[in-house]
Scaffold this motif. Structure first.
Motif, mmCIF file in Angstrom:
data_model
loop_
_atom_site.group_PDB
_atom_site.id
_atom_site.type_symbol
_atom_site.label_atom_id
_atom_site.label_comp_id
_atom_site.label_asym_id
_atom_site.label_seq_id
_atom_site.Cartn_x
_atom_site.Cartn_y
_atom_site.Cartn_z
ATOM 1 N N PHE A 162 0.834 -1.200 0.000
ATOM 2 C CA PHE A 162 0.000 0.000 0.000
ATOM 3 C C PHE A 162 0.871 1.253 0.000
ATOM 4 C CE2 PHE A 162 -2.525 3.365 1.844
ATOM 5 C CZ PHE A 162 -3.768 3.184 1.267
ATOM 6 N N VAL A 163 1.869 1.276 0.864
ATOM 7 C CA VAL A 163 2.738 2.456 0.980
ATOM 8 C C VAL A 163 3.543 2.671 -0.298
ATOM 9 C CG1 VAL A 163 4.723 3.435 2.195
ATOM 10 C CG2 VAL A 163 2.889 2.327 3.484
ATOM 11 N N ILE A 164 4.118 1.592 -0.840
ATOM 12 C CA ILE A 164 4.939 1.704 -2.055
ATOM 13 C C ILE A 164 4.118 2.217 -3.225
ATOM 14 C CG2 ILE A 164 6.203 0.369 -3.787
ATOM 15 C CD1 ILE A 164 7.143 -1.451 -1.482
ATOM 16 N N PHE A 165 2.935 1.634 -3.429
ATOM 17 C CA PHE A 165 2.103 2.056 -4.554
ATOM 18 C C PHE A 165 1.581 3.476 -4.354
ATOM 19 C CE2 PHE A 165 0.837 -2.553 -5.810
ATOM 20 C CZ PHE A 165 2.120 -2.732 -6.312
ATOM 21 N N ALA A 166 1.330 3.852 -3.095
ATOM 22 C CA ALA A 166 0.867 5.205 -2.814
ATOM 23 C C ALA A 166 1.941 6.233 -3.155
ATOM 24 C CB ALA A 166 0.473 5.327 -1.347
ATOM 25 N N ILE A 167 3.206 5.853 -2.965
ATOM 26 C CA ILE A 167 4.317 6.766 -3.277
ATOM 27 C C ILE A 167 4.595 6.794 -4.775
ATOM 28 C CG2 ILE A 167 6.794 7.164 -2.961
ATOM 29 C CD1 ILE A 167 6.504 5.968 -0.156
ATOM 30 N N VAL A 168 4.623 5.616 -5.386
ATOM 31 C CA VAL A 168 4.982 5.508 -6.799
ATOM 32 C C VAL A 168 3.876 6.036 -7.717
ATOM 33 C CG1 VAL A 168 5.504 3.864 -8.655
ATOM 34 C CG2 VAL A 168 6.532 3.574 -6.388
ATOM 35 N N ASP A 169 2.631 5.768 -7.351
ATOM 36 C CA ASP A 169 1.499 6.117 -8.225
ATOM 37 C C ASP A 169 0.384 6.736 -7.395
ATOM 38 O OD1 ASP A 169 -0.173 6.277 -10.435
ATOM 39 O OD2 ASP A 169 -0.907 4.223 -10.227
#
Length: 324
Positions: free
Chosen positions: A23-30
């Motif tokens: 969740f955190v990674i995708f929130a940052i990347v996209d």
């Protein structure tokens, strides 16, 4: 810290951490795409469908069995529901389709428990057989609901979007998670599932009816799978004969990454649902970045092996801490 140790001993610990990281990674990347309503709706839609099948697989894996036919059963039950509706109506076709799923689960149980066959072999045969039945009975073409039928309350109950604009399938998944979490950890049947998976001979010596418990697990797995198929065609009435292809691999991967041990005796309903969310979220993001579909299947394979290795490692640590 005692609290942290208790958390990491939980079956769902790994998948909870993994889901938060994703969740955190995708929130940052996209950021823009990840938080769009379209993305959230798609993820919850397919999480609900895959989660129901994964919960069914979890029940079986807990007792050291497996069902590789769920992808074809998923498609067969969904198409049966669509095909019988003109003659029987929505409610009766719904019941008939789920009864078919229950019969398939019972047949699997009889062949495995009475016939002495491996559940892997029986259900692998079922995977091909039921897919063949779909092709033979439909001639390669599947009818859809009429427009007025698709708007009826019974179809909308499963395929509508009453939950803040999200699919009703999510609500059904949450209900199933609550019910089966209680069954697994709050009832005698759930205790028997875990006992059989931990040590079948020991459970039998204590009076557990092993064949009965496993039979119910086979039936529940098929019924939950069929229910997922029905929700799918209620949500997306236009379908084809390939519906459910590869669902079995994704469901097993979701269950394993959710914390269930392939050797049985340890697992979690919540973990299976979170495993479905994890895989669905990754699939959605891969589509967003334009990755080839084969990347997702490669990821599923990796997750399956990695999840099994992590779970076995955790089990060994737990056994070591108990014996120490």
């Amino acid at each position: 810290m005692p609290e942290m140790r208790r958390f990491f001993k939980r079956t769902e610990a790994t998948i909870i951490i993994g889901s938060v990281l994703i969740f955190v990674i995708f929130a940052i990347v996209d950021t823009e795409g990840w938080f769009s309503f379209f993305t959230i709706r798609n993820i919850t839609r397919f999480t609900a469908i895959l989660g129901l099948v994964a919960i069914g697989e979890t029940l079986l894996i807990l007792v050291q069995e497996i069902d590789l036919s769920v992808g074809s059963v998923y498609g067969l039950v969904a198409i049966t529901f669509l095909s019988l509706e003109p003659a029987l109506g929505l409610q009766l076709s719904f019941v008939a389709a789920l009864l078919l799923a229950a019969v398939i689960g019972l047949l699997n149980a009889l062949l495995v428990l009475k016939g002495g066959l491996s559940s892997m072999i029986v259900t692998l045969g079922g995977l091909f057989f039921y897919r063949g039945v779909i092709y033979v009975t439909t001639g390669g073409a599947v009818l859809s609901f009429a427009k007025d039928t698709a708007q009826q309350w019974f179809v909308q109950l499963f395929g509508g979007n009453w939950l803040f604009g999200l699919e009703n399938g999510l609500g059904w998944l949450l209900l199933v998670v609550i019910i089966f979490t209680y069954i697994l950890f709050g009832t005698r049947y759930g205790n028997h599932l875990l006992a059989i998976g931990g040590n079948t001979l020991s459970a039998a010596s204590r009076g557990v009816q092993v064949q009965f418990v496993k039979t119910i697990a086979f039936v529940l797995c098929s019924v939950l799978t069929g229910f997922a198929g029905i929700i799918t065609v209620c949500d997306l009435p236009s379908t084809n004969v390939t519906i459910g292809t590869d669902v079995e691999l994704q469901a097993i991967a979701a269950a394993v990454v959710g914390g269930v041990l392939l050797t049985g005796g340890r697992g979690s309903i919540i973990g299976a649902a979170l495993g479905a969310f994890f895989l669905t979220a990754v699939r959605s993001e891969l589509i967003t970045i334009g990755a080839p579909p084969t990347w997702y299947m490669s990821f599923v394979g990796f997750v399956l092996v990695f999840g099994a290795v992590v779970n076995i490692s955790i089990q060994r640590r737990l056994v070591g801490s108990v014996t120490a």
